[in-house]
Every structure is written in structure tokens, then in C-alpha cells.
Design a protein around this motif. Structure first.
Motif, PDB file in Angstrom:
ATOM      1  N   GLU A  62      96.282  72.081  33.592  1.00 44.07           N
ATOM      2  CA  GLU A  62      96.068  71.326  32.353  1.00 44.07           C
ATOM      3  C   GLU A  62      95.048  71.992  31.432  1.00 44.07           C
ATOM      4  O   GLU A  62      94.751  71.471  30.355  1.00 44.07           O
TER       5      GLU A  62
ATOM      6  N   THR B 136      90.230  70.702  29.683  1.00 44.22           N
ATOM      7  CA  THR B 136      91.628  70.307  29.472  1.00 44.22           C
ATOM      8  C   THR B 136      91.858  69.716  28.082  1.00 44.22           C
ATOM      9  O   THR B 136      92.950  69.232  27.789  1.00 44.22           O
ATOM     10  N   GLN B 137      90.843  69.769  27.222  1.00 43.10           N
ATOM     11  CA  GLN B 137      90.941  69.138  25.896  1.00 43.10           C
ATOM     12  C   GLN B 137      90.178  69.999  24.886  1.00 43.10           C
ATOM     13  O   GLN B 137      88.984  69.802  24.660  1.00 43.10           O
ATOM     14  N   GLU B 138      90.870  70.927  24.280  1.00 46.36           N
ATOM     15  CA  GLU B 138      90.199  71.871  23.381  1.00 46.36           C
ATOM     16  C   GLU B 138      89.504  71.160  22.219  1.00 46.36           C
ATOM     17  O   GLU B 138      88.449  71.606  21.751  1.00 46.36           O
TER      18      GLU B 138
ATOM     19  N   GLU C 234      93.136  73.867  28.654  1.00 50.64           N
ATOM     20  CA  GLU C 234      93.439  74.254  27.273  1.00 50.64           C
ATOM     21  C   GLU C 234      92.413  75.226  26.698  1.00 50.64           C
ATOM     22  O   GLU C 234      92.714  75.936  25.736  1.00 50.64           O
TER      23      GLU C 234
END
Length: 202
Positions: free
Chosen positions: A139, A100-102, A141
């Protein structure tokens, strides 16, 4: 698994292998949740930033019993001075990012390069890359296409996991154990001298 009736080949218990595993990644990506799910089979509901926590678990992979000392570290960007010490002492590495956090993938790439540098350019170091929070579909990413591209470029196994749902957590650690068994073949004489000169099998 060998049944209890098979005594001929296994008259004495197999030698326990011991490996140190270091879990690295940016802060808040789920390193502790992943580690605690694997070691204790529980899910940490609340986020409590880790400084350093050590766990131990015995598992069997490919007929070899291994005792893992797993070091759950702080977010790599918070305590970078400790990274080198962790990497020097570790035999296997779990590099964690959040699906959820590239941006957390960049820290994994930095850590990967740091490991190879500290280990003298040895690209046979046992490593698995783990994406967490697979259950948070809306969510997400990091695309599967991005992951496939990195698999091809880095030549490392990637696992998409969910500590909350217990999806593929054990798979990632078992892969790492198999790599360590191959990378560090057992030699009783080496153990007596308390040092290792592992051969590389690629």
C-alpha cells in the motif's frame, strides 16, 4: 550504561531532564499507535480518533535521563486552532505522516513551517519526521526517493516506522531526545526562574 560498581563519578543520581514533546500530523496517519507503542510497548489495533492524550515516559539517551511528557494530538486538519498552543508549549516535535498516504506529507510540511513561524524562525527547533505503516508494503505511496529529496531540502531526520511491528519507533524518539538535550542545555538557575533561554548549537 554505567555499572553499579562505578561510584566515583556518579556518587549522586544525575539530574532528570524534563521535556514536552508534541506529536502532530493529519488524522488517521498513526500518531496514537506510534505514541502508545513507544510509551506502553503495545499496538493499538483499532483506530479511535484522538482529541488530546498525554503520556509520560522516562528514557536515557547519551547518558542523560529524560522524562518526556508526550502530547498526542488530534488530526492537524481537524483542530487547527489548537496547533499554535501546542507548538508554543512544545520543546520537541514528532511530525507524522503515513507511508501509505502521500497527501499526508503536505500536512507535515504545513506543520513544519508553522513551527518555525511560531518559534520565531528558529530552525534549530528539535524535530523528527516519522513515516508510519512501513509494514504495509503493497500500500506504500511515498517513495524513498521522495523522502531523500525532503531530507535534503528540509534538513530534518526522517524515520520509516511500523508501530505494529515495532520497527524504528524508539529510534525516532531517541533522536528527538538527543536534539532536545543539545538544544536546551541544563541550567539549574533557569529552572528556578521557571523560564528558559536556550542557546543554539548547530
Amino acid at each position: 550504561m554505567v555499572s553499579n560498581t562505578s561510584h566515583s563519578r556518579y556518587s549522586s543520581p544525575p539530574t532528570m531532564r524534563e521535556f514536552s514533546v508534541v506529536v502532530l500530523g493529519a488524522g488517521g496517519v498513526g500518531k496514537s499507535a506510534l505514541t502508545v507503542r513507544f510509551v506502553q510497548d503495545v499496538f493499538l489495533e483499532t483506530y479511535d480518533p484522538t482529541i488530546e492524550e498525554a503520556y509520560r515516559r522516562v528514557i536515557e539517551a547519551d547518558g542523560v535521563t529524560a522524562s518526556l511528557e508526550i502530547l498526542d494530538t488530534a488530526g492537524a486538519e481537524q483542530f487547527t486552532a489548537l496547533n499554535e498552543m501546542y507548538i508554543r508549549s512544545g520543546r520537541g516535535f514528532v511530525l507524522v505522516f503515513s507511508l501509505t498516504q502521500e497527501a499526508s506529507l503536505r500536512e507535515v510540511d504545513n506543520l513544519r513551517q508553522q513551527i518555525y513561524r511560531i518559534k520565531g524562525g528558529d530552525e534549530a527547533v528539535p524535530i523528527v519526521v516519522v513515516g508510519t505503516k512501513l509494514d504495509l508494503v503493497s500500500e506504500r505511496e511515498v517513495s524513498r526517493g521522495t523522502i531523500q529529496s525532503l531530507v535534503a531540502r528540509w534538513g530534518l531526520p526522517f524515520y520509516e516506522t511500523s508501530a505494529k511491528r515495532n520497527w524504528h519507533v524508539a529510534d525516532a524518539f531517541e533522536d528527538l531526545v538527543r536534539q532536545m538535550i543539545i538544544r536546551y542545555p541544563f541550567d539549574p538557575a533557569v529552572k528556578k526562574r521557571r523560564l528558559h533561554r536556550p542557546c543554539t548549537i548547530m
